[in-house]
Design a protein around this motif. Structure first.
Motif, short mmCIF file in Angstrom:
data_model
loop_
_atom_site.label_atom_id
_atom_site.label_comp_id
_atom_site.label_asym_id
_atom_site.label_seq_id
_atom_site.Cartn_x
_atom_site.Cartn_y
_atom_site.Cartn_z
N ILE A 192 0.86 -1.12 -0.04
CA ILE A 192 -0.05 -0.09 0.26
C ILE A 192 0.85 1.31 -0.08
CG2 ILE A 192 -1.57 1.26 1.31
CD1 ILE A 192 -2.95 -1.35 2.51
N ILE A 193 1.89 1.28 0.98
CA ILE A 193 2.96 2.51 0.82
C ILE A 193 3.56 2.48 -0.32
CG2 ILE A 193 4.54 3.70 2.34
CD1 ILE A 193 2.03 3.72 3.54
N SER A 194 4.09 1.48 -0.89
CA SER A 194 5.07 1.43 -2.01
C SER A 194 4.07 2.19 -3.34
CB SER A 194 5.17 -0.01 -2.36
OG SER A 194 5.72 -0.06 -3.75
N LYS A 195 2.79 1.82 -3.34
CA LYS A 195 1.88 2.33 -4.33
C LYS A 195 1.72 3.98 -4.10
CE LYS A 195 -0.36 -1.92 -5.89
NZ LYS A 195 -1.66 -2.59 -5.86
N LEU A 196 1.55 4.26 -3.16
CA LEU A 196 1.10 5.43 -2.43
C LEU A 196 2.10 6.57 -2.92
CD1 LEU A 196 -0.96 7.76 -1.03
CD2 LEU A 196 0.24 6.88 1.12
N LEU A 197 3.53 6.09 -2.48
CA LEU A 197 4.67 7.02 -2.28
C LEU A 197 5.35 6.74 -3.81
CD1 LEU A 197 6.21 6.60 0.94
CD2 LEU A 197 4.40 8.50 0.16
N GLY A 198 4.99 5.79 -4.61
CA GLY A 198 5.61 5.47 -5.78
C GLY A 198 7.14 5.07 -5.62
N ILE A 199 7.54 4.13 -4.48
CA ILE A 199 8.80 3.71 -4.47
C ILE A 199 8.72 2.25 -4.34
CG2 ILE A 199 9.82 5.77 -3.15
CD1 ILE A 199 8.97 4.20 -0.53
N ASP A 200 9.92 1.54 -4.39
CA ASP A 200 9.71 0.09 -4.46
C ASP A 200 9.50 -0.49 -3.14
OD1 ASP A 200 11.33 -2.18 -6.46
OD2 ASP A 200 11.57 -2.70 -3.83
N CYS A 201 8.79 -1.70 -3.53
CA CYS A 201 8.38 -2.34 -2.30
C CYS A 201 9.30 -2.81 -1.29
CB CYS A 201 7.39 -3.44 -2.64
SG CYS A 201 6.12 -4.19 -1.31
N HIS A 202 10.45 -3.29 -1.79
CA HIS A 202 11.49 -3.81 -0.94
C HIS A 202 12.00 -2.82 -0.21
CE1 HIS A 202 11.51 -7.76 -3.02
NE2 HIS A 202 11.54 -7.01 -4.11
N THR A 203 11.89 -1.48 -0.71
CA THR A 203 12.51 -0.23 0.01
C THR A 203 11.74 -0.08 1.20
OG1 THR A 203 13.24 0.77 -1.93
CG2 THR A 203 12.97 2.16 -0.19
N VAL A 204 10.37 -0.22 1.26
CA VAL A 204 9.54 -0.25 2.22
C VAL A 204 9.75 -1.10 3.33
CG1 VAL A 204 7.31 0.06 3.14
CG2 VAL A 204 7.67 0.93 0.74
N ALA A 205 9.88 -2.33 2.82
CA ALA A 205 10.00 -3.50 3.68
C ALA A 205 11.49 -3.60 4.58
CB ALA A 205 10.18 -4.70 2.91
N LYS A 206 12.24 -2.69 3.67
CA LYS A 206 13.65 -2.68 4.45
C LYS A 206 13.55 -1.51 5.50
CE LYS A 206 18.49 -0.99 3.55
NZ LYS A 206 19.67 -0.80 2.73
N GLY A 207 12.89 -0.70 5.20
CA GLY A 207 12.71 0.33 6.38
C GLY A 207 11.90 -0.22 7.55
N ARG A 208 10.93 -0.94 7.24
CA ARG A 208 10.01 -1.45 8.24
C ARG A 208 10.85 -2.27 9.33
NH1 ARG A 208 8.24 -6.16 8.10
NH2 ARG A 208 8.13 -5.97 5.58
N LYS A 209 11.61 -3.00 8.55
CA LYS A 209 12.62 -3.88 9.36
C LYS A 209 13.87 -3.34 10.00
CE LYS A 209 15.32 -8.38 8.57
NZ LYS A 209 16.42 -7.97 9.54
N GLU A 210 14.26 -2.24 9.77
CA GLU A 210 15.34 -1.43 10.50
C GLU A 210 14.71 -0.93 11.52
OE1 GLU A 210 18.33 0.64 7.45
OE2 GLU A 210 16.44 1.21 7.02
N ILE A 211 13.30 -0.57 11.57
CA ILE A 211 12.55 0.13 12.74
C ILE A 211 12.16 -0.86 13.51
CG2 ILE A 211 10.43 1.22 13.52
CD1 ILE A 211 10.42 2.90 10.81
N MET A 212 11.66 -2.04 13.27
CA MET A 212 11.38 -3.01 14.09
C MET A 212 12.68 -3.88 14.58
SD MET A 212 7.93 -3.53 13.85
CE MET A 212 7.73 -4.87 14.57
N ASP A 213 13.72 -3.92 14.27
CA ASP A 213 14.83 -4.35 14.67
C ASP A 213 15.72 -3.32 15.42
OD1 ASP A 213 15.47 -6.86 11.64
OD2 ASP A 213 14.18 -6.80 13.68
N TYR A 214 15.14 -1.98 15.49
CA TYR A 214 16.10 -1.17 16.16
C TYR A 214 17.50 -0.88 15.58
CZ TYR A 214 12.41 -1.39 19.70
OH TYR A 214 11.28 -1.22 20.17
N ASP A 215 17.43 -1.25 14.27
CA ASP A 215 18.74 -1.23 13.46
C ASP A 215 18.87 0.08 12.95
OD1 ASP A 215 20.05 -2.82 10.57
OD2 ASP A 215 21.14 -1.90 11.93
N LEU A 216 19.11 1.15 13.65
CA LEU A 216 19.31 2.63 13.22
C LEU A 216 20.59 3.14 13.64
CD1 LEU A 216 15.70 3.88 14.45
CD2 LEU A 216 16.48 2.95 11.87
N GLU A 217 21.03 3.85 12.56
CA GLU A 217 22.61 4.49 13.09
C GLU A 217 22.03 6.05 13.42
OE1 GLU A 217 25.21 2.18 9.81
OE2 GLU A 217 25.02 4.53 9.74
N VAL A 218 21.86 6.30 14.75
CA VAL A 218 21.31 7.64 14.99
C VAL A 218 22.72 8.33 15.21
CG1 VAL A 218 20.19 8.88 16.95
CG2 VAL A 218 19.41 6.47 16.21
#
Length: 259
Positions: free
Chosen positions: A210-236
């Protein structure tokens, strides 16, 4: 039959000045020849435009054409464009549009069928296409322009539904989606990835698509962002000043085990 040199482009010019438009067959009769190349040679001597309607078979003198604010002109239901062919006119109209165009909308404006041209331009990646409210709408390929066009399209649909009293809970999402698209356009690549992942998490199952279509970006990019947040894999990035934060605990000599 007369020689080519005896034919005069002035005869074509006088005919077009009188009748405004003419086809190849009309001009053959004007010159008194059956040879198309003879007519073409004489046409090259004149400042002419060809129609974008009727498959471009009509000619008109440039000086007789008075284009309107949209860059269009017609005579005897034959249409001409300052942009030239139907394909180019269709492309320019979509690129410059405020909220994109559906096939029916552009048909009404250009007074011809544009479906084939729009599909052709979409396949050649000269235009983008999104399905909004069950209808394919064509937009600019420029991401910045497209974002604004999509927002205005959704606002337009929402306004139309409000005026007709057809607003339902689902339609209220238009404003929220428009806000998401607008905010996303202000972010850099990494921020947009994480933000898309966050919105996908909010939606739950199927959120990536849904977000991929709405923002016009690749679905894998959305999935990667979701995984980074869920895994707390962030470089702050560091936000404290050097030396700030909790001080390290110093061990006293008496606390050492080997003392």
């Amino acid at each position: 039959m007369a020689k080519t040199g005896t034919y005069s482009s002035a005869r074509i010019k006088r005919h077009l000045e009188q009748y405004k438009i003419a086809t190849m067959e009309d001009l053959k009769k004007v010159l008194g020849t059956d040879v198309r190349m003879t007519v073409f040679r004489k046409l090259r001597e004149l400042p002419l435009r060809t129609s974008y309607s009727h498959r471009g078979k009509y000619y008109a003198l440039e000086k007789t054409i008075k284009f309107d604010d949209l860059g269009l002109w017609s005579s005897q239901s034959v249409w001409f464009s300052t942009y030239g062919t139907l394909l180019e006119t269709t492309k320019v109209f979509v690129m410059k549009s405020e909220k994109g165009y559906s096939v029916i909308e552009l048909d009404d404006i250009l007074h011809v069928s544009v479906k084939e041209s729009l599909i052709n331009l979409f396949k050649r990646k000269c235009l983008c296409r999104k399905r909004i409210a069950g209808v394919y709408v064509y937009f600019s390929i420029s991401s910045d322009v497209q974002t604004k066009q999509v927002i205005r399209r959704r606002e337009y649909l929402y306004d139309q539904d409000c005026k007709s009293g057809k607003v339902e809970d689902g339609l209220l999402q238009h404003e929220l989606e428009a806000a998401i698209v607008l905010f996303s356009s202000l972010l850099n690549e990494k921020q947009k990835r994480l933000y898309s992942g966050l919105e996908a998490i909010k939606i739950g199952y199927g959120g990536d698509q849904i977000i991929s279509k709405l923002l016009g970006i690749d679905c894998h990019t959305v999935a990667k962002g979701r995984k980074e947040i869920m895994d707390y894999d962030l470089e702050v990035e560091r936000v404290r000043k050097k030396g700030g934060g909790r001080r390290p605990i110093k061990k006293k000599p008496g606390n050492r085990k080997d003392d």
